[in-house]
Design a protein around this motif. Sequence first.
Motif, PDB file in Angstrom:
ATOM      1  N   TRP A  79       0.836  -1.215   0.000  1.00  0.00           N
ATOM      2  CA  TRP A  79       0.000   0.000   0.000  1.00  0.00           C
ATOM      3  C   TRP A  79       0.869   1.263   0.000  1.00  0.00           C
ATOM      4  O   TRP A  79       1.070   1.891  -1.031  1.00  0.00           O
ATOM      5  CB  TRP A  79      -0.953  -0.013   1.197  1.00  0.00           C
ATOM      6  CG  TRP A  79      -1.834   1.198   1.238  1.00  0.00           C
ATOM      7  CD1 TRP A  79      -2.824   1.524   0.350  1.00  0.00           C
ATOM      8  CD2 TRP A  79      -1.774   2.266   2.192  1.00  0.00           C
ATOM      9  NE1 TRP A  79      -3.394   2.731   0.706  1.00  0.00           N
ATOM     10  CE2 TRP A  79      -2.774   3.203   1.822  1.00  0.00           C
ATOM     11  CE3 TRP A  79      -0.983   2.512   3.309  1.00  0.00           C
ATOM     12  CZ2 TRP A  79      -2.988   4.370   2.561  1.00  0.00           C
ATOM     13  CZ3 TRP A  79      -1.211   3.669   4.044  1.00  0.00           C
ATOM     14  CH2 TRP A  79      -2.208   4.584   3.660  1.00  0.00           C
ATOM     15  N   ASP A 127      -7.896  -8.159   0.819  1.00  0.00           N
ATOM     16  CA  ASP A 127      -6.928  -7.244   1.417  1.00  0.00           C
ATOM     17  C   ASP A 127      -6.616  -7.674   2.844  1.00  0.00           C
ATOM     18  O   ASP A 127      -7.512  -8.067   3.594  1.00  0.00           O
ATOM     19  CB  ASP A 127      -7.419  -5.794   1.379  1.00  0.00           C
ATOM     20  CG  ASP A 127      -8.839  -5.622   1.889  1.00  0.00           C
ATOM     21  OD1 ASP A 127      -9.644  -6.554   1.726  1.00  0.00           O
ATOM     22  OD2 ASP A 127      -9.151  -4.556   2.447  1.00  0.00           O
ATOM     23  N   ILE A 149     -10.827  -4.516  -5.554  1.00  0.00           N
ATOM     24  CA  ILE A 149      -9.885  -5.318  -4.773  1.00  0.00           C
ATOM     25  C   ILE A 149     -10.581  -6.595  -4.332  1.00  0.00           C
ATOM     26  O   ILE A 149     -11.635  -6.558  -3.696  1.00  0.00           O
ATOM     27  CB  ILE A 149      -9.368  -4.515  -3.574  1.00  0.00           C
ATOM     28  CG1 ILE A 149      -8.579  -3.291  -4.051  1.00  0.00           C
ATOM     29  CG2 ILE A 149      -8.507  -5.384  -2.664  1.00  0.00           C
ATOM     30  CD1 ILE A 149      -8.203  -2.320  -2.949  1.00  0.00           C
ATOM     31  N   VAL A 208      -4.229  -6.805  -1.736  1.00  0.00           N
ATOM     32  CA  VAL A 208      -3.418  -5.824  -1.008  1.00  0.00           C
ATOM     33  C   VAL A 208      -2.881  -6.495   0.243  1.00  0.00           C
ATOM     34  O   VAL A 208      -3.618  -7.202   0.953  1.00  0.00           O
ATOM     35  CB  VAL A 208      -4.245  -4.581  -0.617  1.00  0.00           C
ATOM     36  CG1 VAL A 208      -3.435  -3.645   0.279  1.00  0.00           C
ATOM     37  CG2 VAL A 208      -4.736  -3.844  -1.853  1.00  0.00           C
ATOM     38  N   SER A 218      -0.457  -5.020   3.415  1.00  0.00           N
ATOM     39  CA  SER A 218       0.226  -3.824   3.916  1.00  0.00           C
ATOM     40  C   SER A 218       0.741  -4.032   5.328  1.00  0.00           C
ATOM     41  O   SER A 218       0.030  -4.548   6.191  1.00  0.00           O
ATOM     42  CB  SER A 218      -0.736  -2.633   3.900  1.00  0.00           C
ATOM     43  OG  SER A 218      -0.131  -1.488   4.485  1.00  0.00           O
TER      44      SER A 218
END
Length: 238
Positions: free
Chosen positions: A10, A146, A143, A119, A121
């Motif tokens: 991210w 995540d 997305i 994603v 992060s």
Amino acid sequence: MAIEAVIFDWGGTLTRWHDVDFHAESLALAEAVRRMPSPDDDHHAHAERLHRAGDVVWGRSRDHQQSATIADLFVEAGLDHDPDLLQAYYDFWEPHTLTDPEAGPMFEELRAAGLKVGVLSNTVWPREWHVGFFERDGVYDLIDGDVYSSEIPWTKPSPHAFAAAMEAVGVSDPAACVYVGDRLFDDVWGAHNAGLRAIHIPLSNIPPAQVGHTEGDPDATVDSLARIPAAVRALDGR
């Protein structure tokens, strides 16, 4: 093995890199300290303790892949905090959270090619903050899965963190995944160590203390998010 998913870092990857005044950040975070009627209740002293706590927490992430939350920063600093008083801290960071304008069209191109978008992060922030940033910028519906380290026990470059992101997008074989990030340690070396391929987007000014013990050799390097689909096609032999 055909590529099935592309998973993204991210900060500094899906957002543009910003140099940040970490002293100002700590002052904003200290606004959430529960104040006591005591001579020791010094806002600047609290900020300094939180700044040192941040160094410790992120050092654990770098060296031991141990995750943390905002609450852990206050615990490490020995300070009691009220989560409802984090608005100043949120407001400090919010201008630095804008999704790169190239991200949305790039996600759409990947999905049109039949690829999952994910994603992963490293963050102390709660999931709802990150989801809110993506929703604000109109890309969260693009997305497929995540994962944020604040909600799992590990940070990148732990293989467990990458496995969690793969599970979130519904892909079981790491060889079918590509990871995209701005850091040669967390993102490139970490992805390779977990069995994924890696694309480096070197647009960030990584602080020396965050570099890590090893630098990976990426499978591809790009200078913008718009070039990711072509790089993925090349890796996939398309």
